[in-house]
Design an enzyme around this catalytic site. Structure first.
Site, PDB file in Angstrom:
ATOM      1  N   GLU A 155      35.564  34.517  38.297  1.00 40.80           N
ATOM      2  CA  GLU A 155      35.359  35.606  37.345  1.00 40.80           C
ATOM      3  C   GLU A 155      35.830  35.179  35.958  1.00 40.80           C
ATOM      4  O   GLU A 155      36.913  34.620  35.820  1.00 40.80           O
ATOM      5  CB  GLU A 155      36.112  36.859  37.778  1.00 40.80           C
ATOM      6  CG  GLU A 155      35.738  38.072  36.942  1.00 40.80           C
ATOM      7  CD  GLU A 155      36.387  39.375  37.422  1.00 40.80           C
ATOM      8  OE1 GLU A 155      36.207  40.382  36.745  1.00 40.80           O
ATOM      9  OE2 GLU A 155      37.068  39.365  38.466  1.00 40.80           O
ATOM     10  N   GLY A 159      46.490  37.193  36.725  1.00 40.98           N
ATOM     11  CA  GLY A 159      47.497  37.589  37.696  1.00 40.98           C
ATOM     12  C   GLY A 159      47.037  37.329  39.113  1.00 40.98           C
ATOM     13  O   GLY A 159      47.789  36.833  39.950  1.00 40.98           O
ATOM     14  N   ALA A 160      45.773  37.660  39.377  1.00 37.66           N
ATOM     15  CA  ALA A 160      45.215  37.465  40.720  1.00 37.66           C
ATOM     16  C   ALA A 160      43.721  37.737  40.642  1.00 37.66           C
ATOM     17  O   ALA A 160      43.212  38.219  39.639  1.00 37.66           O
ATOM     18  CB  ALA A 160      45.874  38.408  41.734  1.00 37.66           C
ATOM     19  N   HIS A 165      46.400  46.327  43.793  1.00 35.07           N
ATOM     20  CA  HIS A 165      45.237  46.289  42.904  1.00 35.07           C
ATOM     21  C   HIS A 165      44.133  45.412  43.488  1.00 35.07           C
ATOM     22  O   HIS A 165      42.969  45.836  43.577  1.00 35.07           O
ATOM     23  CB  HIS A 165      45.665  45.771  41.533  1.00 35.07           C
ATOM     24  CG  HIS A 165      44.564  45.702  40.531  1.00 35.07           C
ATOM     25  ND1 HIS A 165      44.331  46.705  39.626  1.00 35.07           N
ATOM     26  CD2 HIS A 165      43.628  44.750  40.281  1.00 35.07           C
ATOM     27  CE1 HIS A 165      43.289  46.382  38.871  1.00 35.07           C
ATOM     28  NE2 HIS A 165      42.852  45.196  39.243  1.00 35.07           N
ATOM     29  N   GLU A 166      44.485  44.205  43.884  1.00 34.42           N
ATOM     30  CA  GLU A 166      43.449  43.288  44.382  1.00 34.42           C
ATOM     31  C   GLU A 166      42.880  43.756  45.710  1.00 34.42           C
ATOM     32  O   GLU A 166      41.671  43.618  45.963  1.00 34.42           O
ATOM     33  CB  GLU A 166      44.009  41.868  44.492  1.00 34.42           C
ATOM     34  CG  GLU A 166      44.608  41.309  43.212  1.00 34.42           C
ATOM     35  CD  GLU A 166      43.707  41.416  41.994  1.00 34.42           C
ATOM     36  OE1 GLU A 166      42.464  41.403  42.156  1.00 34.42           O
ATOM     37  OE2 GLU A 166      44.229  41.527  40.880  1.00 34.42           O
ATOM     38  N   HIS A 206      40.373  46.514  45.166  1.00 29.37           N
ATOM     39  CA  HIS A 206      39.087  46.008  44.674  1.00 29.37           C
ATOM     40  C   HIS A 206      38.086  45.778  45.804  1.00 29.37           C
ATOM     41  O   HIS A 206      36.876  45.702  45.550  1.00 29.37           O
ATOM     42  CB  HIS A 206      39.291  44.676  43.941  1.00 29.37           C
ATOM     43  CG  HIS A 206      39.432  44.810  42.458  1.00 29.37           C
ATOM     44  ND1 HIS A 206      38.591  45.579  41.692  1.00 29.37           N
ATOM     45  CD2 HIS A 206      40.305  44.236  41.592  1.00 29.37           C
ATOM     46  CE1 HIS A 206      38.942  45.477  40.413  1.00 29.37           C
ATOM     47  NE2 HIS A 206      39.973  44.672  40.325  1.00 29.37           N
TER      48      HIS A 206
END
Length: 890
Positions: free
Chosen positions: A123, A263-264, A299-300, A303
């Protein structure tokens, strides 16, 4: 690097892809110097689009072969694309074979090496650095991936989805084959090949399905993975409970790597993380680190649905996934916090971050809507506006439809769009359609201005109390300042959560004209016109308005509240956010008066008494007290001024810090002694709050002692530094010594380095602490320049570069903005140096001078000269050129 003017990509020019890639089989023969990639794509025509050549994106690739249905096909290169003018009738199979050089990939975008292993970051547009492809988010494919590599060097071979086959090959090599059954865009592709160890955990979902969770790290770090695994398990359970969203793969993997730009990354089933957001144990990680890991892991994982199962149609819709998922991780952390006070602390932290980073962005040259209209380099739009303001837009939707209504809207969103690439409008429409009759549904088109208009709206409130009629008239007005390319703004839909408080501190019943009876003591007013008036009746006493409770909209509130009224809110408001806000405004009013005046500051008794009352209040949590008693940052103060003199701000704020330290000395002693944590370490909010307040107190005590050259508290701080059983207390004691510029700081810094020289993330803290120390006589800037030559410093590692250079330029205004312009020269040198290595990292550093036009002289002219020097560089990445060009635009 490019010398020519870069192409501007515009949202209005979006067109559907002329081809679909339904399935892709990738084979990697991994070698650091020369990796061979073979791609077999099943390609179909998009019948809704007129026939045209097939253009596949590629960057820094060595093409070996192109076959269509097994036969050679004519192709050409154009603007970084492989172009087939006359492809065979669709559907057809296209095979592309190429090589790339992972060990030379210092950009850390695409396939690269780190610590002897292979990792990817695709990304936004990194996949085109791996192989030729339709690298756009609306082309979703089912991937099957085969990895082949030396077994001794790379015993772990991972990719997206489920492992379907593995085995040994000749010559000491082995292979693994992975299949992801869910269509995904190329930006979600990932692979890892490295020598790693793994923490595993099996769980059973509510559906009864069993899943394997894995956290992969380098050998020696396994003891630092428990919190990440717990956070992952909590994320899975929360998403099932709150939104009915379940894990959809047999396994879910997290891999930690030390060289990572972000961050990830939420790659489907194979999340690749910066080590900063995975590794933690009490000896090496602070309470803040633990909180960050919980948030980023959540958060990840979230997603997986909001970003992966439903993805973006184009990169202008980035907030569709990022703003929504930031909102989800904020809600997750608040729910896990438990108590109302701990939830409030989390909310205040999120708002401070928004104000510190997004509000200045909205007021600067890079101001853009939550859904941008154009870009040159999409990497530059991974911004606080897209993420944090985008989250606030989603939060306003929940406020307007209610928590249950929002959950209904999420359910409808997935029913409509699972497996699709969609837009921000599609999301807003689903939330509104699930809640007919709500304020959101009634004003949806107007609400969507939050996506299309840049800038931070300013809400002005004026109140008038009529004692004879016992009514209170509240007038709310809104306007939004011009931003680049947007001079005139239309009114937003702004939810204003509010209440009224009596002078005795008690909440007052709320009854508007026309209502038959009071409706509670708090409500949400929906401001949708330029000016609206609300008349409250049945009020026997003049109220104090408590507006924008919980920070119900990302706006600046301008009111006429007096010090006396702010003191009432600080002492009595039932809304924790507004209680904190009142304390911050009381401090800010005194700081701004001194900065705008003669520079002198003397804290008055009412303010000091209020701070003492907060510190000793038996019902307030220590974490909340720490937030109230932490002064507004120098950067936030600067945003309240039309002309900024960073040195003057620093001097006045340091004067206030010192007076607080001296005037409340006995109170700080009490706070330190009474908030020690007994027993074993836990990052839970109660313990973390006590440590935060004790460390704040210690900082003030050391500051007061250093001013009078008294050894007692610095000595205690040094002893605490040596004896600490956790990193939070050890670093807190070290920060107290460094912040006071005490002689013991040098001894402690050297000892700290010796203790943790083999812990990269801890050494990052060591660099950052020195770069963010309060500037005094140029010492900090000089120290940073010296640390650039330290054996442990490297520009090539993003964490290390950020810990020193970004820390200085973004987080230490007084050390960076020097009258001799040395800070700006340093900045320009580093931007150019980084741009040759890692343009993404360079572009983020370039943002440090976004607000140069706000500076007073001589800073303003010197800053402009530094920006112009960077812009004059012939070979400059699109990433950096876009930043500096927009900064210089009049």
């Amino acid at each position: 690097m490019r010398e020519a003017t870069a192409v501007v990509i515009r949202r209005e020019d979006y067109a559907p892809p002329p081809y679909w890639i339904r399935t892709v089989e990738l084979t990697f023969d991994l070698d650091p110097a020369k990796t061979i990639v073979t791609s077999r794509m099943q390609i179909e025509r998009n019948e809704a689009v007129p026939a045209q050549p097939l253009k596949l994106h590629g960057e820094d690739l060595n093409l070996l072969r192109v076959l269509a249905n097994g036969e050679s096909v004519s192709f050409r290169h154009e603007d970084g694309c492989l172009v087939i003018d006359n492809p065979p009738p669709a559907p057809f199979t296209l095979e592309v074979r190429n090589t790339c050089a992972p060990e030379k990939n210092t950009q850390l975008s695409g396939l690269y090496t780190s610590g002897g292993g292979f990792f990817t970051q695709c990304e936004a547009q990194g996949f085109r650095r791996i192989t030729y492809f339709l690298d756009r988010p609306d082309v979703m494919s089912v991937y099957t991936v085969t990895l082949r590599a030396d077994k001794a060097k790379y015993p772990v071979l991972l990719s997206n989805g489920n492992l379907i086959e593995q085995g040994d090959l000749e010559g000491g090599r082995h292979y693994a084959k992975w299949h992801d059954p869910f269509p995904k865009p190329s930006y979600l592709f990932a692979l890892v090949a490295a020598n790693l160890v793994c923490r595993e955990q099996k769980i059973r979902a509510r559906s009864g399905r069993e899943h394997l969770l894995q956290v992969y790290v380098r050998a020696g770090d396994l003891d630092k993975t428990e919190h990440a695994m717990r956070s992952l398990m909590a994320s899975i359970a929360w998403d099932e409970a709150r939104f009915g969203l379940s894990l959809d793969l047999d396994r879910f993997m997290i891999v930690a790597v030390s060289d990572f730009n972000m961050g990830a990354m939420e790659n489907k089933g194979l999340n690749i993380f910066n080590t900063k957001y995975v590794l933690a144990n009490p000896a090496t990680a602070t309470d803040t680190d633990y909180s960050g890991i919980e948030s980023v892991v959540g958060h990840e994982y979230f997603h997986n649905w909001t970003g992966n199962r439903v993805t973006c149609r184009d990169w202008f819709q980035l907030s569709l996934k990022e703003g929504l998922t930031v909102f989800r991780d904020q809600e997750f952390s608040q729910d896990l916090a438990g108590s109302p006070s701990a939830r409030a602390v989390k909310r205040i932290d999120d708002v401070r971050l928004l104000r510190q980073h997004q509000f200045p962005e909205d007021a600067g040259p890079m101001a853009h809507p939550v859904r941008p209209d154009s870009y040159v380099a999409i990497d530059n739009f991974y911004t606080a506006t897209v993420y944090d303001k985008g989250a606030e837009v989603v939060r306003m939707m929940q406020t307007l439809v209610g928590r249950e209504g929002f959950a209904r809207g999420m359910t409808l969103y997935f029913q409509r769009h699972d497996g699709q690439a969609v837009t921000c409008d599609d999301f807003a429409q689903a939330i509104a359609d699930a809640n007919p009759g709500s304020p959101l549904a009634e004003r949806l088109e107007q609400f969507k201005r939050w996506y299309s208009q840049a800038g931070t709206p300013r809400v002005t409130s004026r109140g008038h109390y009529n004692a004879e009629t016992q009514t209170y008239t509240l007038e709310l007005s809104q306007h939004c300042p011009p931003t680049p390319g947007q001079a005139d703004k239309q009114p937003f839909v702004i939810p204003v959560a509010m209440g009224l408080i009596g002078r005795d501190g008690l909440p007052l019943p709320l009854q508007l004209v026309g209502e038959s009876a009071p409706v509670g003591t708090d409500r949400v007013l929906v401001l949708h016109e330029a000016t609206q008036r609300y008349e409250f009746v049945g009020l026997e006493v003049e109220p104090v308005p408590s507006l924008l409770r919980g920070f119900s909209a990302p706006v600046v509130l301008e009111d006429t509240l007096s010090d006396a009224e702010l003191l009432i809110l600080l002492a009595h408001d039932c809304d924790p956010f507004n209680r904190w806000e009142a304390g911050q405004r009381l401090a800010l009013n005194r700081l701004l008066a001194a900065i705008k005046g003669d520079g002198r500051l003397h804290l008055d008794e009412p303010f000091l008494d209020a701070m003492k009352a907060v510190l000793h209040h038996p019902a307030l949590d220590p974490a909340f007290k720490e937030l109230v008693l932490t002064l507004p940052s120098e950067s936030y103060i600067a945003e309240q001024l039309e002309q900024v003199d960073p040195q003057r701000i620093h001097t006045v704020r340091e004067t206030m810090r010192l007076q607080l330290a001296q005037c409340l000395h006995a109170d700080w002693e009490w706070a330190f002694e009474h908030h020690q944590v007994q027993g074993g370490y836990s990052p839970e909010p109660g313990q973390a709050g006590r440590r935060a307040l004790a460390n704040l107190a210690l900082g003030y005590l050391c500051l007061a002692a250093a001013e009078k050259n008294l050894p007692v508290w610095p000595g205690k701080a040094y002893q605490r530094f040596k004896d600490a059983t956790n990193m939070t207390d050890r670093l807190g004691a070290l920060a107290a010594l460094v912040g006071a510029h005490h002689d013991l700081a040098e001894v402690a810094l050297e000892r700290f380095h010796q203790m943790f020289k083999d812990e990269a993330l801890v050494i990052d803290k060591w660099f950052a602490l020195q770069a963010t120390a309060p500037e005094k006589e140029g010492r900090v800037f000089t120290r940073v320049k010296q640390l650039m030559a330290h054996p442990d410093f490297s520009l090539r590692n993003p964490n290390r570069a950020r810990s020193l250079i970004n820390a200085l330029c973004f987080s230490n205004p007084a050390a960076f903005h020097r009258a001799d312009a040395a800070g700006y020269v340093f900045w320009a040198d580093r931007v150019l140096e980084l741009d040759a290595i890692n343009p993404q990292l360079a572009a983020r550093l370039a943002r440090a001078l976004d607000r140069w036009k706000q500076l007073a002289e001589p800073y303003r002219s010197a800053a402009r000269e530094a920006i112009a020097r960077v812009a004059a560089k012939a070979e400059l990445s699109d990433d950096v050129r876009e930043i500096v060009t927009r900064a210089l635009a009049e």
